[in-house]
Motif scaffolding. Structure first.
Motif, mmCIF file in Angstrom:
data_model
loop_
_atom_site.group_PDB
_atom_site.id
_atom_site.type_symbol
_atom_site.label_atom_id
_atom_site.label_comp_id
_atom_site.label_asym_id
_atom_site.label_seq_id
_atom_site.Cartn_x
_atom_site.Cartn_y
_atom_site.Cartn_z
ATOM 1 N N LEU A 1 0.840 -1.194 0.000
ATOM 2 C CA LEU A 1 0.000 0.000 0.000
ATOM 3 C C LEU A 1 0.882 1.253 0.000
ATOM 4 N N VAL A 2 0.442 2.261 -0.702
ATOM 5 C CA VAL A 2 1.129 3.551 -0.673
ATOM 6 C C VAL A 2 0.089 4.629 -0.416
ATOM 7 N N SER A 3 0.495 5.665 0.262
ATOM 8 C CA SER A 3 -0.415 6.777 0.512
ATOM 9 C C SER A 3 -0.440 7.697 -0.709
ATOM 10 N N ASP A 4 -1.488 8.492 -0.790
ATOM 11 C CA ASP A 4 -1.541 9.491 -1.855
ATOM 12 C C ASP A 4 -0.319 10.397 -1.788
ATOM 13 N N GLU A 5 0.064 10.758 -0.576
ATOM 14 C CA GLU A 5 1.184 11.683 -0.400
ATOM 15 C C GLU A 5 2.495 11.093 -0.923
ATOM 16 N N GLU A 6 2.725 9.806 -0.667
ATOM 17 C CA GLU A 6 3.936 9.147 -1.155
ATOM 18 C C GLU A 6 3.963 9.108 -2.683
ATOM 19 N N LEU A 7 2.826 8.771 -3.253
ATOM 20 C CA LEU A 7 2.735 8.669 -4.704
ATOM 21 C C LEU A 7 2.913 10.040 -5.353
ATOM 22 N N ILE A 8 2.272 11.028 -4.800
ATOM 23 C CA ILE A 8 2.371 12.387 -5.347
ATOM 24 C C ILE A 8 3.804 12.905 -5.255
ATOM 25 N N LYS A 9 4.452 12.678 -4.133
ATOM 26 C CA LYS A 9 5.818 13.176 -3.951
ATOM 27 C C LYS A 9 6.758 12.573 -4.984
ATOM 28 N N ALA A 10 6.708 11.251 -5.157
ATOM 29 C CA ALA A 10 7.598 10.588 -6.107
ATOM 30 C C ALA A 10 7.253 10.964 -7.544
ATOM 31 N N ALA A 11 5.960 11.022 -7.848
ATOM 32 C CA ALA A 11 5.531 11.277 -9.219
ATOM 33 C C ALA A 11 5.693 12.728 -9.645
ATOM 34 N N SER A 12 5.968 13.598 -8.708
ATOM 35 C CA SER A 12 6.148 15.017 -9.033
ATOM 36 C C SER A 12 7.536 15.315 -9.587
ATOM 37 N N HIS A 13 8.432 14.349 -9.539
ATOM 38 C CA HIS A 13 9.751 14.529 -10.134
ATOM 39 C C HIS A 13 9.584 14.877 -11.612
ATOM 40 N N PRO A 14 10.340 15.859 -12.120
ATOM 41 C CA PRO A 14 10.119 16.321 -13.499
ATOM 42 C C PRO A 14 10.323 15.273 -14.584
ATOM 43 N N LYS A 15 11.115 14.231 -14.317
ATOM 44 C CA LYS A 15 11.309 13.210 -15.349
ATOM 45 C C LYS A 15 10.408 11.994 -15.162
ATOM 46 N N VAL A 16 9.530 12.040 -14.157
ATOM 47 C CA VAL A 16 8.451 11.053 -14.057
ATOM 48 C C VAL A 16 7.307 11.568 -14.918
ATOM 49 N N ILE A 17 7.086 10.917 -16.048
ATOM 50 C CA ILE A 17 6.111 11.445 -17.005
ATOM 51 C C ILE A 17 4.809 10.643 -17.031
ATOM 52 N N ALA A 18 4.749 9.557 -16.246
ATOM 53 C CA ALA A 18 3.541 8.724 -16.270
ATOM 54 C C ALA A 18 3.335 8.042 -14.932
ATOM 55 N N ILE A 19 2.090 7.651 -14.681
ATOM 56 C CA ILE A 19 1.733 6.845 -13.521
ATOM 57 C C ILE A 19 1.513 5.421 -14.018
ATOM 58 N N GLY A 20 2.318 4.488 -13.516
ATOM 59 C CA GLY A 20 2.169 3.109 -13.967
ATOM 60 C C GLY A 20 3.419 2.289 -13.729
ATOM 61 N N GLU A 21 3.419 0.967 -13.892
ATOM 62 C CA GLU A 21 2.249 0.452 -14.545
ATOM 63 C C GLU A 21 1.216 0.016 -13.512
ATOM 64 N N VAL A 22 -0.010 0.299 -13.833
ATOM 65 C CA VAL A 22 -1.124 0.020 -12.933
ATOM 66 C C VAL A 22 -2.239 -0.632 -13.734
ATOM 67 N N GLY A 23 -3.248 -1.118 -13.042
ATOM 68 C CA GLY A 23 -4.382 -1.727 -13.724
ATOM 69 C C GLY A 23 -4.957 -2.879 -12.940
ATOM 70 N N LEU A 24 -5.375 -3.919 -13.661
ATOM 71 C CA LEU A 24 -5.981 -5.093 -13.047
ATOM 72 C C LEU A 24 -5.352 -6.352 -13.631
#
Length: 257
Positions: free
Chosen positions: A73-96
């Motif tokens: 599990l990850v918190s919204d805050e953890e995900l947002i912090k990591a994904a805000s890096h300028p060279k992180v251009i996508a969220i994934g891979e995710v799905g079902l």
């Protein structure tokens, strides 16, 4: 220029393909000038970000893969912090992914994780990279319900039928073909690649997995995206450069590069 829109550069076995410098050099020899390196769990996030920091041609995507256990599990805050890096251009891979949890009836935990990632992708205005296996109707339903069309994304390593591809395209997703499209027994997938408009297609390796012909069964690497482009060009009776240029333009358009 060719773009490998999905690979796992951080886990390529050095004894099979060489170090990262050598892998990138080989990719450039084959015309692959840009690489999207994708993390599948929080432990990998900093690995892919470091690669993106160290190599101009590498970009990163971060998320929690549906095959990761429900305890991850990850918190919204953890995900947002990591994904805000300028060279992180996508969220994934995710799905079902129901295949790896066969017999488990309640997939609510996967749905909730998926919805979280869609929510954060929308908040950060970053596209999604989607993994789906034995779960595509639910996957498409959640994408629509959660408004994923606001950011769009990639149906990674696509192996579904034409109707599914068209549904995904309708909600702003590109269809990414891996080395599977080069396999002799992938007749339906070849038909899909032939039928789809070139402006909705991306190419990838998913390396170190799914090496294309003529390397099937060996360790895949980003440079082998070249052979995926060649297969699609052959299927569509188009020049190689036409497919390379179009898939690169599609990638740049999606990620605003």
């Amino acid at each position: 220029m060719i773009v490998d829109s999905h690979c796992h550069l951080n886990i390529l076995p050095e004894d099979k393909v060489g170090n990262v410098d050598e892998v990138i050099a080989k990719a450039k020899e084959l015309g692959v000038e840009r690489i999207l390196c994708v993390a599948i769990n929080p432990e990998q996030w900093q690995e892919v970000i470091a690669l993106a920091d160290n190599y101009e041609c590498v970009y990163a995507a971060i998320g929690v893969h549906p095959c990761e256990e429900k305890s991850v599990l990850v918190s919204d805050e953890e995900l947002i912090k990591a994904a805000s890096h300028p060279k992180v251009i996508a969220i994934g891979e995710v799905g079902l992914d129901y295949f790896h949890f066969e017999g488990e009836e309640d997939m609510t935990w996967q749905h909730n994780r998926f919805k979280q990632h869609i929510r954060i992708a929308k908040q950060l205005d970053k596209p999604l990279i989607i993994h789906t296996r034995n779960s595509t109707p639910d996957c498409l339903s959640i994408l629509k319900q959660e408004g994923a069309q606001e950011v769009g994304g990639i149906m990674h390593c696509f192996v579904e039928d034409l109707a599914t591809a068209e549904q995904a395209i309708e909600i702003g997703f590109y269809i990414s073909f891996s080395g599977i499209v080069t396999f002799k027994n992938a007749k339906e997938l070849k038909t899909v690649a032939q039928a789809l408009p070139l402006d909705k297609i991306l190419v990838e390796t998913d390396s170190p997995y799914l090496a294309p012909m003529p390397f099937r069964g060996k360790t895949n690497q980003p440079g082998y995206t070249h052979y995926v482009v060649q297969e699609i060009a052959d299927l569509k009776s188009l020049p190689f450069d036409t497919v390379a240029d179009a898939t690169t333009a599609n990638f740049n358009r999606l990620f605003k590069l």
